[in-house]
Design a protein around this motif. Structure first.
Motif, short mmCIF file in Angstrom:
data_model
loop_
_atom_site.label_atom_id
_atom_site.label_comp_id
_atom_site.label_asym_id
_atom_site.label_seq_id
_atom_site.Cartn_x
_atom_site.Cartn_y
_atom_site.Cartn_z
N ASP A 43 0.80 -1.16 -0.12
CA ASP A 43 0.01 0.03 -0.02
C ASP A 43 0.92 1.07 0.15
N ASP A 44 0.84 2.21 -1.03
CA ASP A 44 1.72 3.16 -1.25
C ASP A 44 1.20 4.51 -0.06
N TYR A 45 0.21 4.34 0.28
CA TYR A 45 -0.35 5.43 1.24
C TYR A 45 0.15 4.77 2.91
N LEU A 46 0.05 3.85 3.12
CA LEU A 46 0.18 2.92 4.59
C LEU A 46 1.67 2.66 4.53
N GLY A 47 2.33 2.37 3.41
CA GLY A 47 3.61 2.00 3.25
C GLY A 47 3.94 0.72 4.06
N ALA A 48 2.93 -0.21 3.78
CA ALA A 48 2.97 -1.49 4.42
C ALA A 48 2.43 -2.67 3.22
N ILE A 49 2.92 -3.65 3.56
CA ILE A 49 2.48 -5.05 2.91
C ILE A 49 0.88 -5.31 3.54
N THR A 50 -0.03 -5.13 2.85
CA THR A 50 -1.38 -5.20 3.23
C THR A 50 -2.18 -6.54 2.85
N PHE A 68 13.07 -12.07 0.04
CA PHE A 68 13.32 -11.26 0.88
C PHE A 68 13.18 -12.02 2.14
N ALA A 69 13.51 -11.38 3.21
CA ALA A 69 13.17 -12.00 4.68
C ALA A 69 12.62 -11.08 5.46
N GLU A 70 12.15 -11.66 6.75
CA GLU A 70 11.72 -10.82 7.81
C GLU A 70 12.70 -9.87 8.07
N GLY A 71 12.15 -8.57 8.21
CA GLY A 71 12.94 -7.42 8.55
C GLY A 71 13.52 -6.77 7.26
N ASP A 72 13.66 -7.20 6.07
CA ASP A 72 13.96 -6.40 5.15
C ASP A 72 13.25 -5.50 4.59
N VAL A 73 13.84 -4.34 3.97
CA VAL A 73 13.12 -3.29 3.57
C VAL A 73 13.11 -3.34 1.96
N LEU A 74 11.69 -3.12 1.47
CA LEU A 74 11.37 -3.22 0.17
C LEU A 74 11.11 -1.85 -0.47
N LYS A 86 5.54 3.51 -2.80
CA LYS A 86 5.62 1.80 -2.47
C LYS A 86 6.84 1.54 -1.80
N ALA A 87 6.83 1.49 -0.48
CA ALA A 87 7.94 0.90 0.19
C ALA A 87 7.52 0.16 1.42
N ALA A 88 8.15 -0.78 2.11
CA ALA A 88 7.57 -1.52 3.25
C ALA A 88 8.79 -2.13 3.86
N VAL A 89 8.45 -2.44 5.40
CA VAL A 89 9.48 -3.35 6.25
C VAL A 89 8.59 -4.54 5.93
N ALA A 90 9.34 -5.64 5.54
CA ALA A 90 8.68 -6.89 5.42
C ALA A 90 8.63 -7.43 7.03
#
Length: 190
Positions: A43-50, A68-74, A86-90
């Motif tokens: 989600d480009d507004y929330l900045g999260a994997i939704t 990618f793995a837990e804690g990686d930044v996309l 569009k970015a998120a911490v996994a």
């Protein structure tokens, strides 16, 4: 630069592995579930994997998806997704592993940078504007090159300070989101 004492200007390559390789074939059984994250799931507004999907490790590993793995930044590297934020911490990945769109750059911290600190840095409009100036490719298919994401400079605070900065930023964002929710109710009231 005029950085506070204990801070340093670093390149992501100094504090992260950029676009890490796929996990080993024996990292999980081929029928184990892992998270799959298409571009639309960030989600480009929330900045999260939704909206991640669970898929088989063996199926995803055999294809050219971005690992990618837990804690990686996309970070989305293609236009207009990158410019839209569009970015998120996994976080919360099934079996702590994920695969996603080939249009992501992945930052894996070596421990010197807190993923949320890096995430908030790359979500800034100023960073996205600068990255946009380095995009390459054909019209409509412009991408932020890997060389740029390895080499841009960012101010690195000591880890405890990174966590304090993130806590302040996230508290402010909660207030912004609450204000937006109240504003969204105004048309119904009017």
């Amino acid at each position: 630069t005029d950085l506070p004492e204990g801070w340093a200007m670093v390149r992501p390559l100094d504090v992260c592995e950029i676009n890490p390789r796929k996990p080993a074939a024996d990292a999980l059984p081929t029928d184990a579930l892992v998270s799959f994250v298409p571009m639309a799931a960030v989600d480009d507004y929330l900045g999260a994997i939704t909206a991640p999907e669970d898929r088989l490790f063996g199926e995803l590993r055999a294809k050219s998806y971005t690992p990618f793995a837990e804690g990686d930044v996309l970070l989305a590297k293609i236009t207009p997704c990158m410019e839209n934020g569009k970015a998120a911490v996994a976080r919360g990945l099934t079996n702590k592993l994920g695969f996603g769109s080939t249009e992501f750059h992945v930052f894996r911290s070596n421990g010197a940078i807190w993923p949320e600190y890096l995430y908030h840095y790359i979500r800034q409009q100023s960073f996205r504007d600068e990255a946009q100036g380095h995009m390459a490719g054909t019209a409509g298919q412009l991408r932020v090159p890997a060389d740029y994401v390895k080499q841009f400079l960012l101010p690195l605070a000591p880890l405890p300070e990174q966590k304090r900065i993130v806590a302040k930023v996230e508290a402010l964002l909660e207030r912004v989101n609450a204000a937006r929710a109240r504003l969204a109710r105004l048309p119904a009231i009017l």
